[in-house]
Structure formats: structure tokens, C-alpha cells
Design a protein around this motif. Structure first.
Motif, PDB file in Angstrom:
ATOM      1  N   SER A  46       0.816  -1.200   0.000  1.00  0.00           N
ATOM      2  CA  SER A  46       0.000   0.000   0.000  1.00  0.00           C
ATOM      3  C   SER A  46       0.853   1.254   0.000  1.00  0.00           C
ATOM      4  CB  SER A  46      -0.919   0.030   1.235  1.00  0.00           C
ATOM      5  OG  SER A  46      -0.151   0.116   2.416  1.00  0.00           O
ATOM      6  N   GLN A  47       2.214   1.116   0.271  1.00  0.00           N
ATOM      7  CA  GLN A  47       3.041   2.299   0.394  1.00  0.00           C
ATOM      8  C   GLN A  47       4.162   2.362  -0.636  1.00  0.00           C
ATOM      9  OE1 GLN A  47       4.445   2.815   4.376  1.00  0.00           O
ATOM     10  NE2 GLN A  47       2.428   2.780   5.285  1.00  0.00           N
ATOM     11  N   SER A  48       4.549   1.241  -1.214  1.00  0.00           N
ATOM     12  CA  SER A  48       5.698   1.241  -2.111  1.00  0.00           C
ATOM     13  C   SER A  48       5.257   1.431  -3.550  1.00  0.00           C
ATOM     14  CB  SER A  48       6.458  -0.075  -1.965  1.00  0.00           C
ATOM     15  OG  SER A  48       5.652  -1.152  -2.377  1.00  0.00           O
ATOM     16  N   GLY A  49       6.263   1.548  -4.409  1.00  0.00           N
ATOM     17  CA  GLY A  49       5.968   1.667  -5.830  1.00  0.00           C
ATOM     18  C   GLY A  49       5.811   3.100  -6.284  1.00  0.00           C
ATOM     19  N   THR A  50       5.715   4.075  -5.356  1.00  0.00           N
ATOM     20  CA  THR A  50       5.577   5.464  -5.727  1.00  0.00           C
ATOM     21  C   THR A  50       6.828   5.931  -6.453  1.00  0.00           C
ATOM     22  OG1 THR A  50       4.231   5.823  -3.770  1.00  0.00           O
ATOM     23  CG2 THR A  50       5.097   7.775  -4.862  1.00  0.00           C
ATOM     24  N   ALA A  51       6.640   6.489  -7.614  1.00  0.00           N
ATOM     25  CA  ALA A  51       7.756   7.005  -8.428  1.00  0.00           C
ATOM     26  C   ALA A  51       8.829   5.949  -8.665  1.00  0.00           C
ATOM     27  CB  ALA A  51       8.362   8.238  -7.757  1.00  0.00           C
ATOM     28  N   GLY A  52       8.426   4.683  -8.657  1.00  0.00           N
ATOM     29  CA  GLY A  52       9.359   3.608  -8.942  1.00  0.00           C
ATOM     30  C   GLY A  52      10.377   3.338  -7.867  1.00  0.00           C
ATOM     31  N   LYS A  53      10.136   3.784  -6.643  1.00  0.00           N
ATOM     32  CA  LYS A  53      11.096   3.560  -5.557  1.00  0.00           C
ATOM     33  C   LYS A  53      11.141   2.086  -5.171  1.00  0.00           C
ATOM     34  CE  LYS A  53      10.597   8.102  -3.357  1.00  0.00           C
ATOM     35  NZ  LYS A  53      10.257   8.782  -2.076  1.00  0.00           N
ATOM     36  N   PRO A  54      12.324   1.555  -4.852  1.00  0.00           N
ATOM     37  CA  PRO A  54      12.414   0.178  -4.357  1.00  0.00           C
ATOM     38  C   PRO A  54      11.661   0.023  -3.035  1.00  0.00           C
ATOM     39  CG  PRO A  54      14.573   1.021  -4.974  1.00  0.00           C
ATOM     40  CD  PRO A  54      13.642   2.187  -4.986  1.00  0.00           C
ATOM     41  N   ALA A  55      11.068  -1.141  -2.840  1.00  0.00           N
ATOM     42  CA  ALA A  55      10.354  -1.449  -1.600  1.00  0.00           C
ATOM     43  C   ALA A  55      11.266  -2.265  -0.699  1.00  0.00           C
ATOM     44  CB  ALA A  55       9.074  -2.229  -1.901  1.00  0.00           C
ATOM     45  N   ASP A  99       3.915  -9.312   0.552  1.00  0.00           N
ATOM     46  CA  ASP A  99       4.833  -8.180   0.532  1.00  0.00           C
ATOM     47  C   ASP A  99       6.289  -8.648   0.511  1.00  0.00           C
ATOM     48  OD1 ASP A  99       2.728  -6.400   0.604  1.00  0.00           O
ATOM     49  OD2 ASP A  99       2.826  -6.076   2.773  1.00  0.00           O
ATOM     50  N   ILE A 100       6.599  -9.691   1.282  1.00  0.00           N
ATOM     51  CA  ILE A 100       7.957 -10.229   1.295  1.00  0.00           C
ATOM     52  C   ILE A 100       8.334 -10.735  -0.096  1.00  0.00           C
ATOM     53  CG2 ILE A 100       9.337 -12.192   2.138  1.00  0.00           C
ATOM     54  CD1 ILE A 100       7.998 -11.756   4.880  1.00  0.00           C
ATOM     55  N   GLU A 101       7.411 -11.416  -0.745  1.00  0.00           N
ATOM     56  CA  GLU A 101       7.686 -11.938  -2.086  1.00  0.00           C
ATOM     57  C   GLU A 101       7.900 -10.807  -3.085  1.00  0.00           C
ATOM     58  OE1 GLU A 101       6.066 -15.556  -4.792  1.00  0.00           O
ATOM     59  OE2 GLU A 101       4.547 -14.124  -4.150  1.00  0.00           O
ATOM     60  N   GLN A 102       7.178  -9.704  -2.912  1.00  0.00           N
ATOM     61  CA  GLN A 102       7.225  -8.619  -3.888  1.00  0.00           C
ATOM     62  C   GLN A 102       8.281  -7.561  -3.583  1.00  0.00           C
ATOM     63  OE1 GLN A 102       3.160  -7.264  -3.688  1.00  0.00           O
ATOM     64  NE2 GLN A 102       2.356  -9.262  -4.348  1.00  0.00           N
ATOM     65  N   ALA A 103       8.852  -7.581  -2.381  1.00  0.00           N
ATOM     66  CA  ALA A 103       9.810  -6.552  -1.982  1.00  0.00           C
ATOM     67  C   ALA A 103      11.090  -6.632  -2.808  1.00  0.00           C
ATOM     68  CB  ALA A 103      10.146  -6.706  -0.502  1.00  0.00           C
ATOM     69  N   ASP A 104      11.777  -5.506  -2.907  1.00  0.00           N
ATOM     70  CA  ASP A 104      13.071  -5.478  -3.570  1.00  0.00           C
ATOM     71  C   ASP A 104      14.191  -5.910  -2.630  1.00  0.00           C
ATOM     72  OD1 ASP A 104      12.469  -4.177  -6.296  1.00  0.00           O
ATOM     73  OD2 ASP A 104      11.454  -2.856  -4.867  1.00  0.00           O
ATOM     74  N   LEU A 105      13.988  -5.701  -1.312  1.00  0.00           N
ATOM     75  CA  LEU A 105      14.980  -6.104  -0.325  1.00  0.00           C
ATOM     76  C   LEU A 105      14.271  -6.361   1.001  1.00  0.00           C
ATOM     77  CD1 LEU A 105      18.035  -6.495   0.288  1.00  0.00           C
ATOM     78  CD2 LEU A 105      18.061  -4.107   1.062  1.00  0.00           C
ATOM     79  N   ALA A 124      11.916 -15.155  -0.723  1.00  0.00           N
ATOM     80  CA  ALA A 124      12.797 -14.001  -0.951  1.00  0.00           C
ATOM     81  C   ALA A 124      14.262 -14.322  -0.670  1.00  0.00           C
ATOM     82  CB  ALA A 124      12.339 -12.835  -0.081  1.00  0.00           C
ATOM     83  N   ALA A 125      14.674 -15.554  -0.854  1.00  0.00           N
ATOM     84  CA  ALA A 125      16.043 -15.947  -0.513  1.00  0.00           C
ATOM     85  C   ALA A 125      17.078 -15.155  -1.301  1.00  0.00           C
ATOM     86  CB  ALA A 125      16.233 -17.443  -0.753  1.00  0.00           C
ATOM     87  N   ASP A 126      16.736 -14.749  -2.531  1.00  0.00           N
ATOM     88  CA  ASP A 126      17.702 -14.055  -3.383  1.00  0.00           C
ATOM     89  C   ASP A 126      17.702 -12.549  -3.180  1.00  0.00           C
ATOM     90  OD1 ASP A 126      15.153 -13.753  -4.405  1.00  0.00           O
ATOM     91  OD2 ASP A 126      15.783 -13.816  -6.508  1.00  0.00           O
ATOM     92  N   LYS A 127      16.830 -12.045  -2.320  1.00  0.00           N
ATOM     93  CA  LYS A 127      16.772 -10.589  -2.092  1.00  0.00           C
ATOM     94  C   LYS A 127      16.645 -10.264  -0.607  1.00  0.00           C
ATOM     95  CE  LYS A 127      11.882 -10.846  -3.358  1.00  0.00           C
ATOM     96  NZ  LYS A 127      10.828 -10.348  -4.247  1.00  0.00           N
ATOM     97  N   ALA A 128      17.273 -11.100   0.220  1.00  0.00           N
ATOM     98  CA  ALA A 128      17.233 -10.893   1.667  1.00  0.00           C
ATOM     99  C   ALA A 128      18.619 -10.529   2.174  1.00  0.00           C
ATOM    100  CB  ALA A 128      16.735 -12.156   2.364  1.00  0.00           C
ATOM    101  N   PHE A 129      18.640  -9.682   3.193  1.00  0.00           N
ATOM    102  CA  PHE A 129      19.892  -9.234   3.808  1.00  0.00           C
ATOM    103  C   PHE A 129      19.838  -9.576   5.286  1.00  0.00           C
ATOM    104  CE2 PHE A 129      22.189  -5.624   5.920  1.00  0.00           C
ATOM    105  CZ  PHE A 129      23.462  -6.011   5.560  1.00  0.00           C
TER     106      PHE A 129
END
Length: 324
Positions: A46-55, A99-105, A124-129
Motif C-alpha cells: 500500500s506504500q511502495s511503488g511510488t515514483a518507482g522507488k524500491p520497496a 509483501d515479502i515476495e514482492q519486496a526489492d529487499l 525471498a532468498a535471493d533478495k534478503a539481507f
């Protein structure tokens, strides 16, 4: 690294599997509905994706604070754990798993929140820190576990954010990781990470100076959440309970801690905001000590932020330990 306490894994495993299975079914259904119907206020979708910002999703408060500082205006950061919720008790909703599946990080600390660990592994194994992978962690002490229900071996103490010098290292690594996820803003992430690391190192110096000369150096705490604080600033932690904050301490352990408190002339027994103070209060009365709140900074403070909470802890410790 293994989870620091299997108590949470045992209690949450069946519920987690149910949630993950349900989430898999619902992910497609949510895509067919309006975003407001599927995503509660505060969710990443509901909060990400604005102006193409990473979530960016952060598992709980100190990681959310750090991620927000380093991300700045170039990414949208959302916390998975709401204020006032014990992070270890978090159960993910199907929307949060989406959200975890769709997040960038996803910024998390492996072993603290079993539900997050499993969702990251599956989606999200490939995009987790994992922030614990960037510093040397402390081995979990067996202290305080005597008489508790038998668990699998504890691997490490996860409360690394209570050592600002270690957290500064995490900040630097997070800046690099965000730069990998969003190459267009690499320099900005790196710059903010360096600035945040500088703030944390300055805090470390304040703690070094403020706790350098004290009449006593023993911390009697409700559970052993302050190992990194004790290790960094040459204090001795004595936990009534072990790393599992919800475990009931055995009577023999309480008696043992009372003996230590008397022998080392402890004047303050430390409690926590999110835990019942009853056992600590009984112990304090038994040994003639006062109680005071020491914040493990696992959840968002009622006012201020991570830095102000750490400085409030410093003031509390200086009073309790009679530091000059």
C-alpha cells in the motif's frame, strides 16, 4: 546460523506452515482485488511503488530504523512488526508474506523471528539481507536457562544492535546492499550509510565514556538481552531468565541471582517495558534493591528513536551503577 531459541520454532511451526500455505493460495486472489481490499494500512504494497522507488521490508524496529536512515528518500521502508509487539511473537499475515515476495529487499536477522525466516527462505532468498552475517556475533550464554523446558542448543545472541559499533558495521554493509538493489542511487545510499555509521560510532563513544568509571559493573536483568552491551562496555550481565524472554525461571535460578545481587551489592534490578516485571519486582524486594526499565530497543520507543532510547539507557545505567 541456527535460531537462538527453538521455543518459538516449536510453537509457531504448524501455524507458520498453515499461514504460508494460505498465503500461496491467496496471493493470486489478492492480485484480482483492489489494493485497498488486500493490503492493510502500513503494508509494503500500500506504500511502495511510488515514483518507482524500491520497496524495502525491515523485520522489526532497530532494522527498520537503520533501513530508513540509509534508504533516505530513494526507497520506501516498511516494518513488519508493529510498535508494542514483541518481535519474537510475530506471526505473518498472508498480505505480509505477499509483501515479502514482492519486496526489492528484505532486511532481517535470522533466528529472531521464525515466521520471517521461513517466508524469506521460500519467497525471498535471493533478495534478503541477514544483518547478522555482517558482524561477529556472540555465542549465546547458557546462563539463565537452568530449569527451563529443554530446547535445542542455542546458537548465538541476536541482540547485536545494542552494540552501536557493531550496528555501525551493519549500516555500512546495508548501504552497499541497497546500492546493489538500486544502482541508480548507489552513491546516495553509501553516503547515508557512512553518515549513520558516524552517528552510531559517536554514540559508542558516549557509552564508552559514560560507563567508563562506575561503582559497580553488574547488570541484573529480567532476561539475557544485553550481552552485547555488557561485552562492549565491560559490564557483567546476570539474567534471571535466558534469551527466551517468556520462559519462567526456575526457583533455584531466582535464588542464585538473589545471592549474586547481595554479594555484588546490586542496587537496581532491571525490567523491560514489553515483559511482566513481577519476578524482577519480587527479586528486588527480596534483596532490598530498586527497579528500573532498561530498554532492549526491540520495538519502537513511545517517543524518540533508537538513538534517544540508547541514550536513555545510558542515563539509567549511570544512575544505577553510580558512574562518574
Amino acid at each position: 546460523m541456527m535460531p537462538f531459541s527453538s521455543r518459538y520454532a516449536h510453537q509457531a511451526r504448524s501455524a507458520r506452515r498453515s499461514i504460508l500455505t494460505t498465503a500461496t493460495i491467496l496471493l493470486g486472489g489478492c492480485a484480482l482485488l483492489a489494493a485497498t481490499a488486500c493490503a492493510p494500512a502500513g503494508s509494503a504494497s500500500s506504500q511502495s511503488g511510488t515514483a518507482g522507488k524500491p520497496a524495502v521490508l525491515a523485520a522489526f524496529y532497530p532494522l527498520e530504523w537503520l533501513s530508513t536512515k540509509v534508504a533516505g528518500p530513494d526507497a520506501t521502508v516498511t516494518g513488519l512488526t508493529r510498535p508494542g509487539v514483541e518481535p519474537h511473537d510475530l506471526e505473518l499475515t498472508p498480505r505480509q508474506i505477499a509483501d515479502i515476495e514482492q519486496a526489492d529487499l528484505v532486511v532481517y536477522l535470522k533466528g529472531v523471528q521464525p515466521a520471517v525466516d521461513e517466508a524469506v527462505e521460500q519467497y525471498a532468498a535471493d533478495k534478503a539481507f541477514d544483518v547478522a552475517s555482517t558482524v561477529t556475533t556472540l555465542t549465546a550464554s547458557a546462563e539463565g536457562h537452568e530449569g527451563e523446558e529443554a530446547h535445542e542448543p542455542v546458537a548465538y545472541d541476536p541482540h547485536l544492535w545494542l552494540d552501536p559499533s557493531r550496528f555501525a558495521t551493519v549500516a555500512t554493509a546495508l548501504g552497499a546492499r541497497l546500492g546493489q538493489a538500486d544502482a541508480a542511487h548507489t552513491a546516495a545510499y553509501t553516503g547515508r550509510a557512512a553518515s549513520t555509521a558516524g552517528e552510531l560510532n559517536a554514540l559508542d563513544q558516549e557509552l564508552q565514556q559514560g560507563l567508563g568509571t562506575c561503582a559497580r559493573r553488574t547488570l541484573v536483568t529480567s532476561h539475557t538481552a544485553f550481552g552485547y552491551l555488557a561485552d562492549r562496555y565491560r559490564l557483567k550481565q546476570v539474567g534471571i531468565s535466558g534469551l527466551d524472554a517468556e520462559a519462567e525461571p526456575a526457583p533455584a535460578r531466582i535464588a542464585e541471582v538473589a545471592g549474586i545481587a547481595r554479594r555484588e551489592k546490586v542496587t537496581t534490578i532491571f525490567t523491560e517495558e514489553l515483559l511482566s516485571p513481577k519476578v524482577s519486582e519480587v527479586l528486588a524486594k527480596e534483596v532490598g534493591a530498586a527497579t528500573a526499565v532498561l530498554n532492549p530497543i526491540e520495538s519502537r520507543p513511545p517517543s524518540g528513536d533508537y538513538l534517544s532510547a540508547a541514550r536513555a539507557n545510558l542515563a539509567t545505567l549511570r544512575t544505577a551503577l553510580e558512574c562518574t
